[in-house]
Design a protein around this motif. Sequence first.
Motif, short mmCIF file in Angstrom:
data_model
loop_
_atom_site.label_atom_id
_atom_site.label_comp_id
_atom_site.label_asym_id
_atom_site.label_seq_id
_atom_site.Cartn_x
_atom_site.Cartn_y
_atom_site.Cartn_z
N SER A 46 0.81 -1.21 0.00
CA SER A 46 0.00 0.00 0.00
C SER A 46 0.85 1.27 0.00
O SER A 46 0.49 2.26 -0.63
CB SER A 46 -0.92 0.01 1.23
N SER A 47 1.98 1.23 0.71
CA SER A 47 2.82 2.41 0.78
C SER A 47 3.67 2.62 -0.46
O SER A 47 4.28 3.68 -0.62
CB SER A 47 3.73 2.33 2.01
N GLY A 48 3.74 1.60 -1.32
CA GLY A 48 4.49 1.74 -2.56
C GLY A 48 5.91 1.24 -2.51
O GLY A 48 6.63 1.31 -3.51
N ALA A 83 1.23 3.80 6.32
CA ALA A 83 1.24 3.47 4.90
C ALA A 83 0.59 4.59 4.08
O ALA A 83 1.04 4.92 2.98
CB ALA A 83 0.51 2.14 4.66
N ALA A 87 2.79 6.62 1.17
CA ALA A 87 2.45 6.40 -0.24
C ALA A 87 2.67 7.64 -1.10
O ALA A 87 3.32 7.56 -2.17
CB ALA A 87 1.01 5.90 -0.36
N GLN A 143 -7.69 3.15 -1.35
CA GLN A 143 -6.44 2.78 -2.00
C GLN A 143 -6.46 1.37 -2.56
O GLN A 143 -5.77 1.06 -3.54
CB GLN A 143 -5.27 2.91 -1.02
N THR A 159 -6.83 9.73 -4.32
CA THR A 159 -7.37 8.42 -3.95
C THR A 159 -8.84 8.27 -4.35
O THR A 159 -9.21 7.28 -4.99
CB THR A 159 -7.22 8.20 -2.45
#
Length: 276
Positions: A46-48, A83, A87, A143, A159
């Motif tokens: 989720s955070s990339g 997170a 992101a 997300q 988002t």
Amino acid sequence: MPHRFSRLLPHRDDYADLPRSWRRDILAGVTVGVVALPLALAFGISSGVGAAAGLITAVVAGLVAAVFGGSHVQVSGPTGAMAVVLAPIVAQHGLGSIALVTVVAGLLVLTAGITGLGRAVTFIPWPVIEGFTLGIATIIFLQQVPAAFAQHPPAGERTLPAAITVVIHADWAAAAKTLGVVAVVALLMVTLPRLHRAIPESLTAVIVATLLVSALHIPVAAIGELPSHLPAPVLPHADLGAMRTLLGAALAIAALAAIESLLSARVAATMSDRAL
């Protein structure tokens, strides 16, 4: 100041009860590890930064917090709120910025702990915290909408608009498969605690869904290979020229970490007869 700094370091008295409590401590550690495993993978994605980074970070951060943590009744693990904050940093500044911004945020939290600024959390109204938590939960849900519909989020969109765009232009033939897997996981996580509270619903749901996908050959995206060992420590590349831009992000991470930690400690204090 030296006394305040010494309070941040582990003391011999912290382990005085270990001969009597080690069995309960081991059971608690296994329980936390079972819950944190799927969370670390999910929040890393989720955070990339990726699932592997989430898993490694959870291991290292958990060990450091276990030694230097200031509470006997709390543990540290991955959180959805962090997170959400990381992101956009990854999207705007790339993975190389994470090391610099998190180190600065850690120094800010350490400074707040030494100077006693953390006590300011007692002045935050509970409705504000509830609204903050609800907002974070909403952002996390939105997300995951593109992944649930087997699509990549539209580049450059926020988002909520991105989630709406994905739903409007969904390929329902592909989305039906991923939504089915999501439904199975959600169903297991809701029903398993009602059957028996000792069942780790998060890990069980991940295992069952993975076995179903493999057995039925459902064409959905997979996390991929995960590392079997911790990587060797290296000095991260830090672009000091970007520090002015990233300072606001570091302040946001530090504030979020401090607020979450102190509020959870406040809740734990009401559940334990032992001083934190």
